[in-house]
Design a protein around this motif. Sequence first.
Motif, PDB file in Angstrom:
ATOM      1  N   ILE A  97       0.857  -1.188   0.000  1.00  0.00           N
ATOM      2  CA  ILE A  97       0.000   0.000   0.000  1.00  0.00           C
ATOM      3  C   ILE A  97       0.893   1.237   0.000  1.00  0.00           C
ATOM      4  O   ILE A  97       1.926   1.268   0.653  1.00  0.00           O
ATOM      5  N   GLY A  98       0.466   2.268  -0.704  1.00  0.00           N
ATOM      6  CA  GLY A  98       1.276   3.469  -0.864  1.00  0.00           C
ATOM      7  C   GLY A  98       1.724   4.111   0.437  1.00  0.00           C
ATOM      8  O   GLY A  98       1.062   4.001   1.479  1.00  0.00           O
ATOM      9  N   MET A  99       2.842   4.819   0.360  1.00  0.00           N
ATOM     10  CA  MET A  99       3.404   5.538   1.494  1.00  0.00           C
ATOM     11  C   MET A  99       2.371   6.486   2.085  1.00  0.00           C
ATOM     12  O   MET A  99       1.520   7.026   1.374  1.00  0.00           O
ATOM     13  N   ASP A 100       2.462   6.718   3.417  1.00  0.00           N
ATOM     14  CA  ASP A 100       1.426   7.480   4.116  1.00  0.00           C
ATOM     15  C   ASP A 100       2.024   8.594   4.976  1.00  0.00           C
ATOM     16  O   ASP A 100       1.573   8.827   6.099  1.00  0.00           O
ATOM     17  N   VAL A 101       3.027   9.291   4.450  1.00  0.00           N
ATOM     18  CA  VAL A 101       3.553  10.449   5.174  1.00  0.00           C
ATOM     19  C   VAL A 101       2.407  11.445   5.370  1.00  0.00           C
ATOM     20  O   VAL A 101       1.637  11.722   4.446  1.00  0.00           O
ATOM     21  N   THR A 102       2.289  11.969   6.568  1.00  0.00           N
ATOM     22  CA  THR A 102       1.135  12.776   6.951  1.00  0.00           C
ATOM     23  C   THR A 102       0.962  14.023   6.088  1.00  0.00           C
ATOM     24  O   THR A 102       1.900  14.788   5.872  1.00  0.00           O
ATOM     25  N   VAL A 103      -0.268  14.205   5.607  1.00  0.00           N
ATOM     26  CA  VAL A 103      -0.659  15.438   4.929  1.00  0.00           C
ATOM     27  C   VAL A 103      -2.083  15.744   5.364  1.00  0.00           C
ATOM     28  O   VAL A 103      -2.967  14.898   5.263  1.00  0.00           O
ATOM     29  N   THR A 104      -2.308  16.948   5.892  1.00  0.00           N
ATOM     30  CA  THR A 104      -3.613  17.333   6.418  1.00  0.00           C
ATOM     31  C   THR A 104      -4.061  18.647   5.798  1.00  0.00           C
ATOM     32  O   THR A 104      -3.252  19.431   5.292  1.00  0.00           O
TER      33      THR A 104
END
Length: 226
Positions: A97-104
């Motif tokens: 599953i794709g990378m999940d570096v935080t973006v809000t």
Amino acid sequence: MQIRSMLDLFISIDEMYDYLKDKDITFDENGLPIFTKDMFLDEWPEMVVPYSQRKNWRIINPAKTVLCFFGRDKNLYPRIGKVLDEIEEYSLFMGVIGMDVTVTSDMDEEWQEAIILLNHLFLAVLAVNGIKILLNTRTGGLDPDVIFKNTPHGVMVAAGFLGCDTTADECDYSFMKKILVLLPEKLILYGKHDKIAERQLDILGIDFRTYTDFHRLCKEVPYVRQ
């Protein structure tokens, strides 16, 4: 490379671009990679586990296990800088599953765009190396029509509900908007059950399965090593 600052993240973006330029992949006018349907996993996994737990003794069959990156950013940054060194590790598993570096949505839009680009480039690097991928539906506050326009309909995607508020307003259709843009064939929900989201998905006729996060799974389903 070790990622210790924003500058290091941008260097990683440039390095992944340089690598992908020589591979069979193209980019849109915003620099986002264009994915093709053959890159995606199309079968349900038996387990979904964080990369950090890939060698846990509970994983009986890596070929039926999908790796994810739903977790703290500090645990994700090392994977970005070492993605090419760890291709062999990813190849042992069913998909990633794709990378999940935080973006809000409360972040500066330019910074959101940079993080989404980073996450998608990471996924593209895996894809061109023959690793079956699953798109991560994270978009922050950005327009999903723009973020997902390079993703073909009818593929498998995933969303992380770990640590999310599952008591949201029933009139909140922000997640459903992303799903309607993607029109996935299969959807993995990782983490807690979200009854509102699941009810909305049922109405739309989306085929989804919820996978308990690995930490909770180890508590709820004890396993005695033989």
